[in-house]
Scaffold this active site. Structure first.
Site, PDB file in Angstrom:
ATOM      1  N   TYR A 155      -2.504  -0.098  10.057  1.00  0.00           N
ATOM      2  CA  TYR A 155      -2.692  -0.694   8.728  1.00  0.00           C
ATOM      3  C   TYR A 155      -1.400  -0.571   7.918  1.00  0.00           C
ATOM      4  O   TYR A 155      -0.917  -1.544   7.329  1.00  0.00           O
ATOM      5  CB  TYR A 155      -3.841  -0.007   7.998  1.00  0.00           C
ATOM      6  CG  TYR A 155      -3.938  -0.389   6.543  1.00  0.00           C
ATOM      7  CD1 TYR A 155      -4.359  -1.659   6.165  1.00  0.00           C
ATOM      8  CD2 TYR A 155      -3.596   0.516   5.540  1.00  0.00           C
ATOM      9  CE1 TYR A 155      -4.432  -2.022   4.829  1.00  0.00           C
ATOM     10  CE2 TYR A 155      -3.671   0.165   4.206  1.00  0.00           C
ATOM     11  CZ  TYR A 155      -4.087  -1.111   3.847  1.00  0.00           C
ATOM     12  OH  TYR A 155      -4.148  -1.460   2.521  1.00  0.00           O
ATOM     13  N   SER A 202       0.827  -1.207   0.000  1.00  0.00           N
ATOM     14  CA  SER A 202       0.000   0.000   0.000  1.00  0.00           C
ATOM     15  C   SER A 202       0.858   1.254   0.000  1.00  0.00           C
ATOM     16  O   SER A 202       1.961   1.266   0.569  1.00  0.00           O
ATOM     17  CB  SER A 202      -0.895  -0.006   1.251  1.00  0.00           C
ATOM     18  OG  SER A 202      -1.490   1.261   1.451  1.00  0.00           O
TER      19      SER A 202
END
Length: 335
Positions: free
Chosen positions: A152, A127
């Site tokens: 995350y 990501s």
């Protein structure tokens, strides 16, 4: 070729499976169909895949160690595209344990499955959030990423490190793709294209964080999926020029590669909202708010390496991509 696609009922996984099936691959789909967002949307995506020849589906949680081991042993995939994860920066502030369970333990089970089944190539989703506190743009895979701003992001960075260890220890070829703000038809309801479109069409206010002073490298789903499939076809190899004296984070003496996969064109948040307004034909009611915890100001992908190595060329303008998304949204919800 038999390819395991994890997260097959998810946004990117669904589109990836469709493209693989269209070119004649056999796809083994995996998803746990959790309720992080509307399960009926996941089921609707899955329904489109289940009628396709060459597609099989397994409802399974990544964290199920025995179930994952059995799947790899029985399915024997040649390659793996790992897209399943507990997603969402803001949600990681509310339910951190879900991220450890899925993104860490689950990813370990994927790595072990690949090792035991002698998988030819693992491509996994990282990501843009791993860039965290970095402010030098465009974001480069050759820069260090040591300051994540959310759990995350930390789990995604951990995935990159775990994958490298398996590439080094076992010779497992792995490629990590750092996704930048993917949008398009069949998108996720927790992401801003979906949220903004829904609220604008309903005449409800939209929350504009950081008072609109954001920029995002929005990347259309068809461009992303083309890059994912091209990546799985190009098996990662060791970089013969890699040196521990000046270690490049994006390559290795092991069969390991990291790439950004984005549009290489950040769009200011207010311009992005204007695209949605144009596509819906309605003016947004904007509620300006401060920056949210875990957010970053700008995302901007340096995609030179992916262009060089696999010919990645994103070519969908935001205006066209958002118009396609809004058209899908109206059709799907009968608006």
């Amino acid at each position: 070729m038999r390819i395991l696609v994890t997260g097959a009922a998810g946004f990117i996984g669904f589109h990836t499976a469709k493209l693989l099936l269209a070119r004649g691959d056999e796809v083994v789909g995996l998803d746990n169909l959790n309720d992080y967002y509307d399960v009926s949307l996941k089921e609707a995506r899955l329904a489109q895949l289940e009628g396709e020849p060459g597609f099989t589906f397994h409802k399974l949680d990544l964290a199920d160690r025995q179930g994952m081991a059995t799947l790899f042993s029985e399915a024997r995939p040649q390659r793996v595209i790992h897209l399943a994860a507990q997603a969402g920066v803001r949600h990681s502030l509310k339910d951190p344990h879900a991220y450890a369970q899925s993104n860490l333990l689950g990813f370990l089970n994927v790595l072990e499955g690949c090792r035991q089944a002698a998988v030819e190539h693992l491509v996994f989703a990282s990501s843009s959030s791993v860039y965290g506190g970095n402010t030098k743009t465009p974001f480069s895979v050759h820069d260090p990423v040591d300051h994540p701003l959310s759990l995350y992001a930390a789990t995604k960075q951990s995935n990159e490190l775990m994958a490298h260890s398996y590439a080094h220890l076992y010779g497992l070829p792995v490629t990590g793709l750092r996704f930048f703000t993917v949008y398009g038809p069949w998108g996720r309801p927790d992401m801003s294209p979906f949220i903004f479109t829904k609220r604008i069409l309903e005449g409800q206010p939209i929350e504009v964080f950081n008072n609109g002073e954001h920029a995002r490298d929005f990347t259309y789903i068809d461009d992303i999926v083309d890059g994912v499939v091209r990546s799985v076809d190009r098996i990662a190899t060791p970089d013969t020029g890699w040196s521990g004296d000046a270690p490049d984070p994006a390559t290795s003496s092991a069969p390991y590669r990291l790439y950004n996969i984005g549009n290489n064109s950040p769009v200011p948040l207010m311009d992005y909202i204007a695209c949605i307004e144009n596509a819906t034909g309605k003016q947004a009611i904007k509620e300006f708010l401060p920056m949210q915890p875990g957010d970053v100001h700008t995302t901007y992908a340096d995609i030179d390496d992916l262009q060089r190595d696999i010919g990645f060329r994103p070519d969908t303008p935001l205006e066209i991509g958002m118009a396609r998304f809004v058209a899908w949204y109206r059709e799907y919800y009968g608006i």
